[in-house]
Write an enzyme that holds these catalytic residues in place. Structure first.
Site, PDB file in Angstrom:
ATOM      1  N   SER A  89       1.410  -1.043  -0.317  1.00 48.03           N
ATOM      2  CA  SER A  89       0.187  -0.058  -0.338  1.00 48.03           C
ATOM      3  C   SER A  89       0.707   1.265   0.206  1.00 48.03           C
ATOM      4  O   SER A  89      -0.355   2.148  -0.528  1.00 48.03           O
ATOM      5  CB  SER A  89      -0.655   0.215   1.729  1.00 48.03           C
ATOM      6  OG  SER A  89      -2.043  -1.119   0.730  1.00 48.03           O
ATOM      7  N   LYS A  92       0.290   3.685  -2.749  1.00 47.30           N
ATOM      8  CA  LYS A  92      -1.009   4.317  -3.033  1.00 47.30           C
ATOM      9  C   LYS A  92      -1.108   5.864  -2.394  1.00 47.30           C
ATOM     10  O   LYS A  92      -0.961   6.780  -3.190  1.00 47.30           O
ATOM     11  CB  LYS A  92      -2.525   4.162  -1.795  1.00 47.30           C
ATOM     12  CG  LYS A  92      -2.815   2.491  -2.014  1.00 47.30           C
ATOM     13  CD  LYS A  92      -2.815   2.041  -1.290  1.00 47.30           C
ATOM     14  CE  LYS A  92      -4.121   0.618  -1.154  1.00 47.30           C
ATOM     15  NZ  LYS A  92      -4.285   0.366  -0.341  1.00 47.30           N
ATOM     16  N   SER A 153      -5.724   3.254   3.780  1.00 48.67           N
ATOM     17  CA  SER A 153      -5.273   2.703   2.712  1.00 48.67           C
ATOM     18  C   SER A 153      -6.557   1.439   2.553  1.00 48.67           C
ATOM     19  O   SER A 153      -5.985   0.582   2.268  1.00 48.67           O
ATOM     20  CB  SER A 153      -4.600   1.485   3.797  1.00 48.67           C
ATOM     21  OG  SER A 153      -3.486   0.934   3.134  1.00 48.67           O
ATOM     22  N   GLU A 189      -4.185  -2.876  -6.865  1.00 47.19           N
ATOM     23  CA  GLU A 189      -4.691  -3.685  -6.193  1.00 47.19           C
ATOM     24  C   GLU A 189      -5.415  -5.665  -6.013  1.00 47.19           C
ATOM     25  O   GLU A 189      -4.604  -5.964  -5.678  1.00 47.19           O
ATOM     26  CB  GLU A 189      -5.584  -3.421  -4.993  1.00 47.19           C
ATOM     27  CG  GLU A 189      -4.881  -2.226  -3.763  1.00 47.19           C
ATOM     28  CD  GLU A 189      -4.096  -2.430  -2.810  1.00 47.19           C
ATOM     29  OE1 GLU A 189      -3.897  -3.830  -2.856  1.00 47.19           O
ATOM     30  OE2 GLU A 189      -3.062  -1.850  -2.069  1.00 47.19           O
TER      31      GLU A 189
END
Length: 319
Positions: A89, A92, A153, A189
């Site tokens: 993550s 991101k 997240s 993802e």
């Protein structure tokens, strides 16, 4: 008509010049030992910090990458700074920057509503408050997608932002325009969640992560308003309280993005990460990236490695 100076005047001027030069040389000579001692002391402290970080990293029993830089002075320490580590993550953060660049360009609006189809949801077991609260489909603003992805997240929100940013190629171009290398954003993802190996395609080096943090801190690639929004989202995030922030004094301002994988059948965790900008007591800023990869250690140990590395850097440069 030429002026003729008496010999005693010329002699006096010569002696004064000699005296001045001698004084300057003596001052320079006297300053050299002090400067040399100071440089030697700094070098010793850096070597000690390096050894300390190596010792801390050994507890993970895996691969650990570190790069930490005081942005105002250039002081730094590294461990496998150019190694390739799965971001999870952490990615991101660059996705969020790329989306906000689209906002700055007028291609997106923060209050624009975006439809999210059920088919875009990440699978059960992957973190997604957006999916959990809207089991069929959802319609949310770009601003809320950013909050969900960066602060919470949320995997689904991240994938929608990935789409809005233009996908992997557009994000790669954005990073290239910032002169940021050693970061690869390749997959969503949802794709990462399909198998174990895909997560390794989305990688960053500690050095590359700090390049991006520096660009962000310097305001490159984003308007002041967009930078302020993303900085707030990264500062307000509840994720990773035991990582970079874990051992720092209460109230320390840390703008950061974590990344975490699951473990495979052998109990190996691919990624336990945290990157961010720490405001030091002296007002300077520490850009730091710590990646813990392929580790059999438990979560407490892995997070402890990140916290201890950040504390060691804080102790070195926070005075």
């Amino acid at each position: 008509m030429k002026r003729i100076f008496p010999a005693y005047i010329l002699l006096t001027a010569f002696l004064l010049a000699c005296s001045s030069n001698a004084t300057t040389q003596n001052a320079n000579q006297s300053n050299k030992p002090a400067a040399a001692q100071e440089a030697k002391a700094d070098d010793k402290q850096n070597r000690e910090l390096q050894k300390q970080i190596e010792q801390i990293a050994s507890a993970a029993r895996g691969r650990v990458g570190v790069h930490a830089v005081v942005l105002e002075t250039g002081e730094s320490v590294s461990l496998d700074e150019q190694g390739r580590f799965p971001m999870q993550s952490v990615y991101k953060f660059p996705i969020g920057m790329a989306v906000l660049a689209q906002v700055d360009a007028g291609k997106l609006k923060l209050d624009e509503r975006v439809r999210v189809e059920k088919s875009e949801y990440v699978r059960e077991g992957m973190h997604s408050p957006l999916r959990d609260k809207n089991p069929n489909e959802a319609e949310v603003s770009v601003r809320e997608l950013l909050r969900l992805a960066v602060s919470e997240s949320d995997g689904t929100a991240s994938d929608v932002l990935f789409r809005l940013a233009g996908g992997s190629e557009a994000i790669t171009r954005y990073l290239s325009d910032l002169k940021v290398t050693e970061i690869i954003v390749a997959d969503t993802e949802k794709e990462i969640g399909q198998d174990w190996d895909t997560q390794y395609r989305n990688w960053a080096s500690p050095k590359g992560a700090v390049m991006l943090l520096r660009a962000f801190h310097e305001g490159r690639g984003l308007s002041a308003e967009s930078r302020a929004l993303l900085l707030k989202l990264m500062t307000d995030t509840p994720t990773g309280p035991k990582r970079l922030k874990g051992l720092l004094p209460k109230g320390t301002v840390v703008a950061h993005k974590t990344g975490t994988s699951g473990a495979n059948a052998s109990g190996i965790s691919a990624a336990t990460n945290d990157i961010g900008i720490v405001t030091l007591p002296n007002g300077r800023h520490l850009a730091i990236a710590v990646f813990v990869s392929d580790s059999p250690a438990d979560l407490t140990t892995r997070e402890g490695v990140i916290a201890k590395v950040a504390k060691a850097a804080w102790d070195q440069w926070g005075k």
